[in-house]
Design a protein around this motif. Structure first.
Motif, short mmCIF file in Angstrom:
data_model
loop_
_atom_site.label_atom_id
_atom_site.label_comp_id
_atom_site.label_asym_id
_atom_site.label_seq_id
_atom_site.Cartn_x
_atom_site.Cartn_y
_atom_site.Cartn_z
N LEU A 141 17.87 37.93 55.36
CA LEU A 141 18.99 38.20 54.44
C LEU A 141 20.29 37.66 55.04
N PRO A 142 21.15 37.09 54.22
CA PRO A 142 22.42 36.61 54.75
C PRO A 142 23.30 37.78 55.21
N LEU A 143 24.03 37.59 56.28
CA LEU A 143 24.91 38.64 56.78
C LEU A 143 26.03 38.94 55.79
N VAL A 144 26.56 37.87 55.17
CA VAL A 144 27.64 38.02 54.19
C VAL A 144 27.23 37.26 52.94
N PRO A 145 26.54 37.93 52.01
CA PRO A 145 26.13 37.22 50.79
C PRO A 145 27.35 36.87 49.93
N ARG A 146 27.37 35.64 49.43
CA ARG A 146 28.46 35.24 48.54
C ARG A 146 28.06 34.01 47.74
N HIS A 147 28.68 33.88 46.58
CA HIS A 147 28.48 32.72 45.73
C HIS A 147 29.15 31.50 46.39
N GLU A 148 28.63 30.31 46.09
CA GLU A 148 29.34 29.10 46.50
C GLU A 148 30.68 29.08 45.78
N THR A 149 30.63 29.33 44.48
CA THR A 149 31.82 29.47 43.65
C THR A 149 31.61 30.72 42.81
N CYS A 150 32.46 31.68 42.94
CA CYS A 150 32.29 32.93 42.21
C CYS A 150 32.41 32.68 40.70
N PRO A 151 31.61 33.38 39.89
CA PRO A 151 31.59 33.14 38.44
C PRO A 151 32.89 33.50 37.74
N GLU A 152 33.66 34.40 38.30
CA GLU A 152 34.94 34.80 37.71
C GLU A 152 36.01 34.57 38.76
N PRO A 153 37.22 34.19 38.30
CA PRO A 153 38.28 34.02 39.30
C PRO A 153 38.57 35.34 40.00
N LEU A 154 38.87 35.23 41.27
CA LEU A 154 39.17 36.43 42.05
C LEU A 154 40.57 36.93 41.72
N ALA A 155 40.74 38.23 41.72
CA ALA A 155 42.06 38.81 41.49
C ALA A 155 42.96 38.42 42.65
N HIS A 156 44.15 37.92 42.32
CA HIS A 156 45.07 37.47 43.36
C HIS A 156 46.37 38.24 43.24
N VAL A 157 46.83 38.78 44.32
CA VAL A 157 48.08 39.52 44.36
C VAL A 157 49.15 38.61 44.95
N ASP A 158 50.24 38.41 44.20
CA ASP A 158 51.34 37.59 44.70
C ASP A 158 52.01 38.30 45.86
N ASP A 159 52.55 37.52 46.79
CA ASP A 159 53.27 38.10 47.91
C ASP A 159 54.48 38.89 47.43
N ASP A 160 55.14 38.40 46.34
CA ASP A 160 56.30 39.11 45.80
C ASP A 160 55.90 40.48 45.27
N GLU A 161 54.75 40.53 44.56
CA GLU A 161 54.26 41.81 44.03
C GLU A 161 53.94 42.77 45.17
N GLU A 162 53.37 42.23 46.21
CA GLU A 162 53.01 43.06 47.37
C GLU A 162 54.27 43.61 48.04
N ALA A 163 55.33 42.78 48.16
CA ALA A 163 56.58 43.21 48.78
C ALA A 163 57.26 44.28 47.91
N ASP A 164 57.22 44.09 46.58
CA ASP A 164 57.80 45.08 45.67
C ASP A 164 57.08 46.42 45.82
#
Length: 186
Positions: A141-164
């Motif tokens: 079994l792979p230690l870290v299973p993952r898609h080559e390319t995930c089927p859905e875009p990953l949620a991304h948090v902007d640095d500005d949102e994180e600072a706010d």
């Protein structure tokens, strides 16, 4: 003379190898409980294709040495694990093609295993091939299973949102500092 019938769950490896025995078959993945436990929650092992396996025994006679007992294990399985990036199921193909040498004792197995690229095990009275196959699949079994390319875009948090968000969150030490300044009375 009728060939001996071998059972994978109670395999006499020495006799199996001496008779150049071979076995093959398919098992539902759900019957291998430890492997099934690794399934992604959305893709349980009951929905996986059956795993295919084969075993072949042989005796090798090296020049000037004593006879060696070998078991050739092949297995193919497709499992669905949880992708560590997107947390969705990812299908992984596991292919095992391994030769295992069996020796008389644990001490001999340990000594040879350290010096050899081959897998070396102590010869048991009866081997549970189902358990051996499951062990090999778990190790593959792979230690870290993952898609080559995930089927859905990953949620991304902007640095500005994180600072706010940091600014909105009260500092837990600010309350402590206020208590120290007021003399500690609440």
């Amino acid at each position: 003379m009728k060939p001996r019938a071998f059972v994978p769950e109670k395999l006499d490896v020495a006799v199996f190898a001496r008779e150049d025995g071979s076995l093959e078959g398919e098992w539902p993945a759900v019957t291998l409980q430890r492997l099934a436990d690794s399934a992604a929650p959305e893709a349980p092992a009951s929905g996986w294709p059956a795993l295919r396996w084969s075993l072949r025994g042989e005796i090798r006679q090296p020049k000037g040495g004593k006879a060696q007992t070998w078991l050739h294990l092949r297995c193919h399985a497709e499992v669905a694990l949880t992708c560590q990036r997107c947390l969705k199921p990812v299908t992984e193909a596991l292919d095992i093609d391994r030769w295992i040498r069996f020796v008389e004792s644990e001490a001999e197995a340990e000594a040879l295993d350290a010096d050899s690229e081959d897998d070396v095990l102590a010869l048991p009275r009866h081997l549970d091939a189902r358990e051996l196959i499951e062990d090999e699949l778990l190790l593959a079994l792979p230690l870290v299973p993952r898609h080559e390319t995930c089927p859905e875009p990953l949620a991304h948090v902007d640095d500005d949102e994180e600072a706010d968000a940091e600014l909105e969150r009260p500092n837990p030490f600010a309350a402590l500092a206020a208590l120290k300044k007021s003399g500690g009375s609440a």
